[in-house]
Design a protein around this motif. Sequence first.
Motif, PDB file in Angstrom:
ATOM      1  N   GLN A  53       0.836  -1.199   0.000  1.00  0.00           N
ATOM      2  CA  GLN A  53       0.000   0.000   0.000  1.00  0.00           C
ATOM      3  C   GLN A  53       0.878   1.259   0.000  1.00  0.00           C
ATOM      4  OE1 GLN A  53      -3.022   1.812  -0.461  1.00  0.00           O
ATOM      5  NE2 GLN A  53      -4.031   0.520   1.065  1.00  0.00           N
ATOM      6  N   ASP A  54       0.470   2.243  -0.779  1.00  0.00           N
ATOM      7  CA  ASP A  54       1.149   3.548  -0.821  1.00  0.00           C
ATOM      8  C   ASP A  54       0.618   4.398   0.331  1.00  0.00           C
ATOM      9  OD1 ASP A  54       2.561   5.813  -1.690  1.00  0.00           O
ATOM     10  OD2 ASP A  54       0.891   6.458  -2.959  1.00  0.00           O
ATOM     11  N   VAL A  55       1.511   4.820   1.250  1.00  0.00           N
ATOM     12  CA  VAL A  55       1.055   5.533   2.443  1.00  0.00           C
ATOM     13  C   VAL A  55       1.723   6.903   2.573  1.00  0.00           C
ATOM     14  CG1 VAL A  55       0.525   3.419   3.709  1.00  0.00           C
ATOM     15  CG2 VAL A  55       2.783   4.456   3.951  1.00  0.00           C
ATOM     16  N   VAL A  56       0.953   7.830   3.149  1.00  0.00           N
ATOM     17  CA  VAL A  56       1.454   9.146   3.545  1.00  0.00           C
ATOM     18  C   VAL A  56       1.121   9.316   5.026  1.00  0.00           C
ATOM     19  CG1 VAL A  56       1.060  11.636   3.368  1.00  0.00           C
ATOM     20  CG2 VAL A  56       1.323  10.276   1.302  1.00  0.00           C
ATOM     21  N   VAL A  57       2.117   9.738   5.825  1.00  0.00           N
ATOM     22  CA  VAL A  57       1.923   9.971   7.253  1.00  0.00           C
ATOM     23  C   VAL A  57       2.134  11.453   7.540  1.00  0.00           C
ATOM     24  CG1 VAL A  57       2.682   9.412   9.593  1.00  0.00           C
ATOM     25  CG2 VAL A  57       2.733   7.647   7.810  1.00  0.00           C
ATOM     26  N   LEU A  58       1.165  12.065   8.239  1.00  0.00           N
ATOM     27  CA  LEU A  58       1.233  13.476   8.590  1.00  0.00           C
ATOM     28  C   LEU A  58       1.236  13.627  10.107  1.00  0.00           C
ATOM     29  CD1 LEU A  58      -1.645  14.759   6.237  1.00  0.00           C
ATOM     30  CD2 LEU A  58       0.788  14.562   5.661  1.00  0.00           C
ATOM     31  N   ASP A  59       1.991  14.605  10.606  1.00  0.00           N
ATOM     32  CA  ASP A  59       1.971  14.904  12.038  1.00  0.00           C
ATOM     33  C   ASP A  59       2.067  16.403  12.240  1.00  0.00           C
ATOM     34  OD1 ASP A  59       2.857  15.140  14.932  1.00  0.00           O
ATOM     35  OD2 ASP A  59       2.683  12.979  14.754  1.00  0.00           O
ATOM     36  N   ARG A  60       1.323  16.915  13.233  1.00  0.00           N
ATOM     37  CA  ARG A  60       1.342  18.362  13.477  1.00  0.00           C
ATOM     38  C   ARG A  60       2.640  18.830  14.113  1.00  0.00           C
ATOM     39  NH1 ARG A  60      -3.263  20.378  17.184  1.00  0.00           N
ATOM     40  NH2 ARG A  60      -4.173  18.326  17.382  1.00  0.00           N
ATOM     41  N   GLY A  61       3.432  17.906  14.694  1.00  0.00           N
ATOM     42  CA  GLY A  61       4.707  18.248  15.311  1.00  0.00           C
ATOM     43  C   GLY A  61       5.836  17.418  14.716  1.00  0.00           C
ATOM     44  N   PRO A  62       6.948  17.277  15.441  1.00  0.00           N
ATOM     45  CA  PRO A  62       8.033  16.410  14.974  1.00  0.00           C
ATOM     46  C   PRO A  62       7.573  14.960  14.928  1.00  0.00           C
ATOM     47  CG  PRO A  62       8.777  17.870  16.743  1.00  0.00           C
ATOM     48  CD  PRO A  62       7.291  17.967  16.698  1.00  0.00           C
ATOM     49  N   ILE A  63       8.185  14.174  14.064  1.00  0.00           N
ATOM     50  CA  ILE A  63       7.818  12.773  13.930  1.00  0.00           C
ATOM     51  C   ILE A  63       8.113  12.018  15.234  1.00  0.00           C
ATOM     52  CG2 ILE A  63       8.331  10.614  12.724  1.00  0.00           C
ATOM     53  CD1 ILE A  63       6.755  12.601  11.038  1.00  0.00           C
ATOM     54  N   GLY A  64       7.106  11.308  15.734  1.00  0.00           N
ATOM     55  CA  GLY A  64       7.284  10.443  16.896  1.00  0.00           C
ATOM     56  C   GLY A  64       7.390  11.152  18.229  1.00  0.00           C
ATOM     57  N   LYS A  65       7.087  12.443  18.316  1.00  0.00           N
ATOM     58  CA  LYS A  65       7.274  13.162  19.577  1.00  0.00           C
ATOM     59  C   LYS A  65       5.953  13.492  20.273  1.00  0.00           C
ATOM     60  CE  LYS A  65      11.700  13.050  19.687  1.00  0.00           C
ATOM     61  NZ  LYS A  65      12.599  14.182  19.806  1.00  0.00           N
TER      62      LYS A  65
END
Length: 506
Positions: A53-65
């Motif tokens: 699957q082609d995925v896009v991940v978005l986060d409002r802050g730093p990744i994983g924080k």
Amino acid sequence: MSVSREFTTSLWMDFDVLSAAPRLANDETAGTVIVGSGIAGFSTAYELAKRGQDVVVLDRGPIGKGMTSRTTAHLSPICDDTFSALIRIRGEEAARVYHESHAAAVDRIEAIQNAEAIACDFSRLDGVLFPALGAEPSVLDPELDAARKLKVPVKDTKGLPFEGLSKTRCLRYPQQATFHPLKYLRGLASTIQSGGGRLYAHTTVETVAEDGDDVVVTTAEGKRVRAMSAVIATNSPINDRVAIHTKQAPYRTYAMAFTLPKGALYDALYWDTLDPYHYVRIHPGIGGSDHLIVGGADHKSGEADDAGARYDALEGWIPALVPSLKAETHRWSGQTLDTIDYSGFIGLNPGDKRVYIATGDSGQGITNGALAGLILSDLILKGENKWASLYDPSRKTPSAVANFISENVTAAKNFAEYLAPGELKSVDELKPGQGAIVREGLQKVAAYRDDTGALHKRSAKCTHLGCHVHWNSLERCWDCPCHGSQFAPDGTALNGPAVAPLAEIK
């Protein structure tokens, strides 16, 4: 309260999941767009990417924080609210499925870190439940009976490696685990990117809407991601204003880390029967020392601002049990979302056909997140999963009505606060580093004076459903007691379900 700022960071926070991730600068398309880069979001992205699957991940802050960086990372399939309570609310078969699915989540983490060669300090060990100090040994009987009914492996034994508890009764559960959560997330990030997945940080999602056969996610900067499905894995969902939030409640929990000579304490997961309970684990350190992590002293979010007293309680409890403890190195707090029927919400968002959610960790965010990856990837790609009905976000649990009423009393009480006086008579009384609610005419103001003396004033009305926010001295943020939103001193939304900042005061 007075807490040294140098300590108010989690044991994991100095570890970068991704040294640099860009903002979303252009419109994108994907098979699935995932909002949130914690354990639930990344586990789902990993499972989908590994299956093409082609995925896009978005986060409002730093990744994983986000909240994953504030976990104490106990990997356990033992129900946080106790199996006896889960059986009472949902029945034996549901409790059996709960244990089976969470055990599979721990197994999946172990399999992934082996397959992807992720050096994340994963370790199998026992979990030990013991009576709170002063409690009768019989307090363990309901959990022993529940484990035997569910065929959960358990040993009824005596002897704890804590000072004065060498003859204390305890229940020992084999095959629990621990790891370093952000090292694990970094490994997942690398694999997701290797499979073509795209990760975007500092990208605030404002709307999630189904559009024909697609889902369109729109950011605060007007960029759009169009996908066949969307997963909202933001700890507390940002896409639904009421349906889920009335069935779970936010609780703040506190944790501390100390240095401990290697070998000074038998390595296991420990928790007691106090309510709220204490929890203890060891994490490997450098040289001749390890870290002992202790947590507990929970309260409903926004209903107390006494972190100093909470830490004092933890400091008064653990050294008496482990006299070999050395210096404190870290202290931090996190937020859990407790559901009214003791099981997470993983599946289609109520009323939607292509928007999925993962929330309601109930103190087991890591296993819940890994489990979300297994369930949601199946639902998206196959339309079914053998555990999905237990975690269905649309479920109704009549036996949990009392819990529903109890948890939602907070909102009713909260709105009455708009009629009360402010905490201070004027913003002139604010000291540097202090936040407080001040009444100015007919409105309540969330006022904060920073360390330079500059004053920041915002509306005290949460932008999710309008509840009255409270100051959190430890984290220096505004907490919403109703549904767990958090805002920076300048009003910026930090944690869902709120997306918009606190309104400016003119």
